[in-house]
Design an enzyme around this catalytic site. Structure first.
Site, PDB file in Angstrom:
ATOM      1  N   ASP A 282       9.153   3.180   1.904  1.00 37.51           N
ATOM      2  CA  ASP A 282       7.950   3.932   2.279  1.00 37.51           C
ATOM      3  C   ASP A 282       7.697   3.725   3.764  1.00 37.51           C
ATOM      4  O   ASP A 282       7.207   2.677   4.184  1.00 37.51           O
ATOM      5  CB  ASP A 282       6.783   3.419   1.423  1.00 37.51           C
ATOM      6  CG  ASP A 282       5.450   4.049   1.813  1.00 37.51           C
ATOM      7  OD1 ASP A 282       5.362   4.684   2.887  1.00 37.51           O
ATOM      8  OD2 ASP A 282       4.484   3.872   1.049  1.00 37.51           O
TER       9      ASP A 282
ATOM     10  N   LYS B  83       1.772  10.591   8.407  1.00 40.83           N
ATOM     11  CA  LYS B  83       1.105  10.020   9.599  1.00 40.83           C
ATOM     12  C   LYS B  83       1.706  10.521  10.921  1.00 40.83           C
ATOM     13  O   LYS B  83       1.533  11.682  11.249  1.00 40.83           O
ATOM     14  CB  LYS B  83       1.153   8.489   9.522  1.00 40.83           C
ATOM     15  CG  LYS B  83       0.172   7.917   8.483  1.00 40.83           C
ATOM     16  CD  LYS B  83       0.024   6.419   8.670  1.00 40.83           C
ATOM     17  CE  LYS B  83      -0.883   5.782   7.665  1.00 40.83           C
ATOM     18  NZ  LYS B  83      -2.238   5.616   8.179  1.00 40.83           N
TER      19      LYS B  83
ATOM     20  N   THR C 147       1.631  24.218  -4.663  1.00 39.92           N
ATOM     21  CA  THR C 147       1.356  25.500  -4.007  1.00 39.92           C
ATOM     22  C   THR C 147       1.938  25.539  -2.601  1.00 39.92           C
ATOM     23  O   THR C 147       2.678  26.453  -2.256  1.00 39.92           O
ATOM     24  CB  THR C 147      -0.165  25.766  -3.930  1.00 39.92           C
ATOM     25  OG1 THR C 147      -0.670  25.819  -5.261  1.00 39.92           O
ATOM     26  CG2 THR C 147      -0.455  27.083  -3.217  1.00 39.92           C
TER      27      THR C 147
ATOM     28  N   PHE D 235       0.860  -1.187   0.000  1.00 42.71           N
ATOM     29  CA  PHE D 235       0.000   0.000   0.000  1.00 42.71           C
ATOM     30  C   PHE D 235       0.892   1.231   0.000  1.00 42.71           C
ATOM     31  O   PHE D 235       1.685   1.440   0.917  1.00 42.71           O
ATOM     32  CB  PHE D 235      -0.914   0.036   1.230  1.00 42.71           C
ATOM     33  CG  PHE D 235      -1.859   1.207   1.198  1.00 42.71           C
ATOM     34  CD1 PHE D 235      -3.140   1.078   0.675  1.00 42.71           C
ATOM     35  CD2 PHE D 235      -1.459   2.465   1.643  1.00 42.71           C
ATOM     36  CE1 PHE D 235      -4.007   2.167   0.613  1.00 42.71           C
ATOM     37  CE2 PHE D 235      -2.325   3.558   1.581  1.00 42.71           C
ATOM     38  CZ  PHE D 235      -3.596   3.408   1.067  1.00 42.71           C
TER      39      PHE D 235
END
Lengths: 494, 494
Positions: free
Chosen positions: A320, A351, A375, A211
């Site tokens: 990751d 997280k 941005t 994931f």
């Protein structure tokens, strides 16, 4: 109430914020004001949560909602809901609350420092007009805990965004190595219409069960559950098997080593296959522990092997750490358990880190501006909170606490799987980042549901596992409560 | 200092936050404490900004940074930097500061309401455990300003994420219409390896010059600048021409109407071509004004035509209001200028809205949970600030202010293009969302640079345009200052 005196800041915080204090609380809690245990007054979700859920369903797809929380009354490891229930939370907002709820130090950062409030109100475009203290925040907060060997930092807003941009940096570095000098006119014109050579046919290799997020680039590397992917177009990128070990690990060393070899050989084969297909692999993305996919572990040797394959093929290795990073495995970064030969090329986070982003090597820094850009490029307001979190981690030795609590939890889970071998097995993980496998999906869902009625908020992962993702302030006495309630629901299983 | 008494909350805020107040300020400013004009003390970037930039370049690609700001000393429309310069800001963090800097009402929201601070400290996983007041915040804040006819709301963290998830909702709805009953076993298994039918070969139609974000799904629909896209793999999705009008619009009606027709015919043709290719168009994504691409306008008739084409082909129409939404065109949503026949299917937002997300029809609500989902699903702390922004918009009639300031600015730009026809042209836009085209990229960059030396922070867009993106508190007297300085730099152009 003598215990309240232990932290001098508490009375004023309480005075200003009006917490409902529990008259009796565990003497040794790291977060003052915690109750001594859960309180369950209604079914969960209770009647008020159900009313609110029905209302919310009118304006959005709210089918994933478990309950409505009362965050003003939640404290430390305890999540309060709108029906007056107070649960010991071992799931902590999908593993994203490093210090639990309403930690006094974090409240204090915002109530006693006007500069921090201004930082929140004046969110800048960080890639164009960073604030005066941005460099020092990056250095002192984020680089202060960087994985060894990674001295470049790019901030983002969330985990998906962090992985998306890390993939882009990997593609850019891969093409940069092939390029002599500037972009060609063909590259410049073809990319504007999504065609090669400007938009090259490159790929990221991922693993079954992985994931990495849900936006369309990273979703092409997510393979944990079909419901995440159905109906969304995807890139045809290579997917390798992730090791599936036999437990207990210490009794199955030879077999698990063979499993590592099988998976590594498949990775090598996919590099060849996709090169032949004209879609070479620019990078490998992998979780140190596959979390959403079921808390599947890889051995240090597996990750060492992956790093070798990546290097041999001129590809980047991205680890990751969105779910594993920030301390829950007992180290700040889970891959620090792996004795790699030098750092991975990229490490992504979000997280528990509160802000998203990625650490990377200088090689992955694009030579031109505006290529990894958006941005906001993250949010300094989140870095203010992370700074507070790191101060508490240090002050209260929370990584040591994680090891102690994790040891207690894992021991307890192993005892329970010996007591109930037909129900749970494969107790596994590092630190408090732990899981057990249930004998069926139905049993898993049933256990998670019945744990709630005993005052425990836990969560599932994969097909049939329960995952533990407590906050870093989760202590041994919380572990005892959890294990006691888990034993109860196991003993009541028919 | 009589003017400070106009807003009763000001003295206490100032007392607590210790603003450096300007002794002289414009009598009629909507934000108390604004100076009466810019102050330039050094080159921009100044020596301190340059030092900090050099330092930051050691740890990240910092080539896009213009200066380091002093946000504690910035106020209203005025951006202070670390070298003591104070500039009138008509760019406002790439159009993302609705009320400018340190608006007293926003500071007050965070200093005088402990619940709001707790909302920031306890960021939940909104898709699982929303807070007690989440429904009412969605209803009162976001749905209170929803485009007419759109009563469904999904929150996200940023613009890219909002568009990515809106595309996913469009793909899901498109496939849902084709499906009879549940997902098939083939769909469920094939999506896990990124293959059809589970990962179908569908597309989103976008326009040349468009900008919809930079993660890999939305980047496939971004076509504003090559540097955004180079080296990143992309989906082969259809790209249509966006109208290029002759100005002034009122003198070129027939020609511009023909341009609309040409572009709409190309869109229809692409629907056919991509259906034949086996990659049908599930949705059209379009900005009401192409912002990054150069402030390119489409007429109401063009958008009405697009809506017809989308409907005829069973595709969704997504209007991307990330840059135009939240008031700068004089209406809350720019597409409200277009007299559409009913709402678009999706409207995305971020930037001035402070939180990301999208409004959509009930048809675009996925029937199953966990399909449009991520850990945070937005950020209630941002909704707290947006609530304050909307209160000020209402209290101070800011949409009317935008119209007045916009009229003054546009009139002034038209006067200047008449005075300097060899330098600037095509003054255009709605509200204060305005732009002029310069005679070359070089001149544009030069004008933006020299405006800084006169105390104006502006920004470019497209190849050769200067864009105005002031805050909603930008007033006529600010417009006079801007126009005066622009006249100066034009008159000094050799």
């Amino acid at each position: 109430m003598a215990s309240l005196c232990a932290q001098k800041c508490i009375p004023s915080i309480y005075g200003r914020f009006g917490h409902v204090r529990s008259a009796v609380r565990a003497a040794s809690s790291l977060v003052a004001g915690e109750p001594k245990g859960p309180t369950v007054k209604t079914q969960i979700p209770g009647p008020r949560s159900k009313e609110l859920l029905q209302e919310l369903n009118q304006i959005q797809q709210a089918g994933s909602i478990q309950l409505f929380a009362d965050y003003d009354r939640s404290i430390g490891n305890y999540l309060a809901d709108v029906d007056g229930n107070v649960m010991l939370d071992v799931y902590t907002q999908i593993s994203s609350m490093p210090l639990g709820y309403n930690h006094p130090h974090l409240l204090q950062m915002l109530t006693e420092n006007p500069h921090n409030i201004k930082t929140i109100v004046n969110r800048p475009a960080l890639g164009v007009f960073p604030g005066a203290d941005w460099n020092s925040k990056l250095k002192n907060v984020l680089l202060g805990i960087a994985p060894a060997g990674l001295d470049q930092i790019t901030t983002m807003a969330c985990g998906s965004c962090s992985n998306e941009n890390a993939y882009k940096a990997i593609f850019m570095a891969y093409r940069q190595k092939q390029r002599k000098g500037d972009f060609t006119p063909e590259e410049i014109s073809s990319c504007m219409i999504n065609q090669a050579p400007g938009s090259p046919d490159l790929s990221i290799l991922s693993f079954h069960g992985a994931f990495h997020g849900r936006t369309m680039g990273v979703l092409s590397t997510t393979h944990s559950k079909a419901i995440h992917k159905l109906d969304v177009p995807a890139f045809d990128w290579p997917i390798a098997p992730f090791p599936i070990y036999r437990y207990p690990l210490e009794d199955n060393k030879a077999e698990n080593a063979a499993e590592d070899k099988r998976c590594l050989a498949a990775v090598e084969q996919l590099f060849e296959d996709y090169a032949k297909k004209g879609r070479p692999v620019a990078g490998i993305v992998v979780e140190p522990i596959q979390a959403e996919g079921g808390d599947n572990e890889g051995s240090p040797e597996f990750f060492q092997g992956l790093q070798k394959v990546a290097r041999k093929n001129g590809a980047s290795l991205l680890i990751d750490e969105v779910q594993t990073g920030g301390g829950p495995t007992g180290k700040m970064w889970c891959h620090e358990h792996f004795n790699l030969d030098g750092p991975p090329d990229v490490v992504t986070f979000s997280k528990k880190m509160l802000i998203g982003g990625f650490y990377h090597t200088a090689e992955l820094k694009p030579p031109q501006a505006y290529r990894i850009f958006n941005t906001w490029m993250g949010d300094p307001g989140k870095l203010v909170l992370l700074e507070g979190v790191l101060e508490v981690i240090k002050r209260d030795n929370l990584l040591e606490q994680v090891k102690r609590s994790g040891d207690r939890l894992l021991l307890g889970l192993k005892q329970l799987q010996n007591e109930y071998p037909a129900l749970i097995s494969r107790a596994r993980g590092r630190g408090t980042f732990l899981a057990v496998t249930c004998s069926s999906t139905k049993l898993r869902d049933d256990l998670v549901g019945r744990l709630k009625t005993k005052g425990i908020q836990s969560g599932g992962c994969g097909e049939d596992s329960i995952r533990l993702r407590p906050a870093l302030v989760f202590q041994e006495h919380h572990a005892e409560i959890f294990l006691d309630r888990l034993r109860q629901v196991l003993s009541e299983t028919k």
